[in-house]
Design a protein around this motif. Sequence first.
Motif, PDB file in Angstrom:
ATOM      1  N   GLN A  80       0.822  -1.206   0.000  1.00  0.00           N
ATOM      2  CA  GLN A  80       0.000   0.000   0.000  1.00  0.00           C
ATOM      3  C   GLN A  80       0.854   1.253   0.000  1.00  0.00           C
ATOM      4  O   GLN A  80       0.480   2.267  -0.592  1.00  0.00           O
ATOM      5  N   GLU A  83       1.866   1.654  -3.617  1.00  0.00           N
ATOM      6  CA  GLU A  83       0.732   2.064  -4.438  1.00  0.00           C
ATOM      7  C   GLU A  83       0.445   3.558  -4.275  1.00  0.00           C
ATOM      8  O   GLU A  83       0.230   4.277  -5.259  1.00  0.00           O
ATOM      9  N   ARG A  84       0.463   4.025  -3.035  1.00  0.00           N
ATOM     10  CA  ARG A  84       0.176   5.447  -2.797  1.00  0.00           C
ATOM     11  C   ARG A  84       1.325   6.340  -3.277  1.00  0.00           C
ATOM     12  O   ARG A  84       1.102   7.426  -3.803  1.00  0.00           O
ATOM     13  N   ILE A  87       1.171   7.054  -6.952  1.00  0.00           N
ATOM     14  CA  ILE A  87       0.176   8.056  -7.343  1.00  0.00           C
ATOM     15  C   ILE A  87       0.784   9.457  -7.339  1.00  0.00           C
ATOM     16  O   ILE A  87       0.562  10.252  -8.261  1.00  0.00           O
ATOM     17  N   PHE A 289      -2.962  12.909   0.787  1.00  0.00           N
ATOM     18  CA  PHE A 289      -4.248  12.211   0.764  1.00  0.00           C
ATOM     19  C   PHE A 289      -5.143  12.630   1.928  1.00  0.00           C
ATOM     20  O   PHE A 289      -4.662  12.897   3.037  1.00  0.00           O
ATOM     21  N   TRP A 308      -5.481  14.439  -2.986  1.00  0.00           N
ATOM     22  CA  TRP A 308      -6.206  13.256  -3.439  1.00  0.00           C
ATOM     23  C   TRP A 308      -7.164  12.847  -2.326  1.00  0.00           C
ATOM     24  O   TRP A 308      -6.908  13.119  -1.150  1.00  0.00           O
ATOM     25  N   ASP A 311      -9.463   7.531  -1.161  1.00  0.00           N
ATOM     26  CA  ASP A 311      -9.317   6.375  -2.032  1.00  0.00           C
ATOM     27  C   ASP A 311      -8.241   6.563  -3.087  1.00  0.00           C
ATOM     28  O   ASP A 311      -8.079   5.729  -3.992  1.00  0.00           O
ATOM     29  N   GLY A 312      -7.504   7.667  -2.994  1.00  0.00           N
ATOM     30  CA  GLY A 312      -6.412   7.909  -3.923  1.00  0.00           C
ATOM     31  C   GLY A 312      -6.824   8.520  -5.247  1.00  0.00           C
ATOM     32  O   GLY A 312      -6.034   8.538  -6.197  1.00  0.00           O
TER      33      GLY A 312
END
Length: 317
Positions: A80, A83-84, A87, A289, A308, A311-312
């Motif tokens: 995670q 993934e973040r 972004i 975020f 963001w 939920d991104g």
Amino acid sequence: MSQPKPSRSSGETPRLHSGVAHPVWTGSDPGASGEGAAGPEGLASLLEEYHQVMEAGVHGLCFSPYLEGQAPGSIVTEAQIRERLEIIRPYTRWIRSFSCTEGHQHTPRIAHGLGLNTLVGAWLGTDRADNEAELAAAIEVARAGHADILAIGNEVLLREDLSEDELLDYLHRAKAALPDVPVGYVDAYYLFEKHPRITAACDILMTNCYPFWEGCPREEAIAYMQSMYQRTLAVANGKQVIVSETGWPNTGQAFHGSVPSVDGALRYFIDTCDWGRRDEVQIFYFAAFDEAWKVGDEGDVGAYWGLWDKDGRPKYV
């Protein structure tokens, strides 16, 4: 274990003036502070400016990888975090993390692997065992080469979690262990005035500047934030000063004269980044975020400081 929260001001009665003259803001027209006050055409113009700033890239973003249902105490995974970070990677050169335990210790390594610079935080609070774990983990991260700057503690003095002497001990131990890594402390701007021993112990001063939490109207917020920075600079004795947090929420309950709004959040972000580039001030914008868990600490406004959403997804499109 306590974990990062959005900064507040001193906790005193909100004030619009700090006993110093505000610098004159010479950037863009500040616009209106009420939600939707800019009107459809004004909002479209703000969105265009916003995307130009994002495409150019910002200096730094405050980063937390929590997903829906997670909060301090949750173990975050490397997947995670990656993934973040993926972004936000196209839009920033630095990230600021807040902890080196509960999985957050992986953030600096993953960020470096993605080509990002790191301001790594060790979260200190009232639990001495947790503090020792944070300090040890932060030193380990830095010794592995993944901390470009190390922040020992965030608003510890503001929250009165530790005494000045206790905080100095953590700072001195980190500096002794890491002679080649810049080490500093993060707190509200005026606390560096009140604690000259802390100021002297830091290699770098990292100041949190939130006009919102001092009840400042959005129209005056950039000049007020600049005055916060200038007050820190005035006691830095030539040391570098970084704005480690600043931001404006896009929705939620007003705080005295501070009104959350979409156009206000966009205008504050754009003008903050313009000032940082023009005056070569290093700024970490709060935050990358939205984080739903912060409602419990800050009320509804606490969950809406991100560029963001939780939920991104990009908030400003």
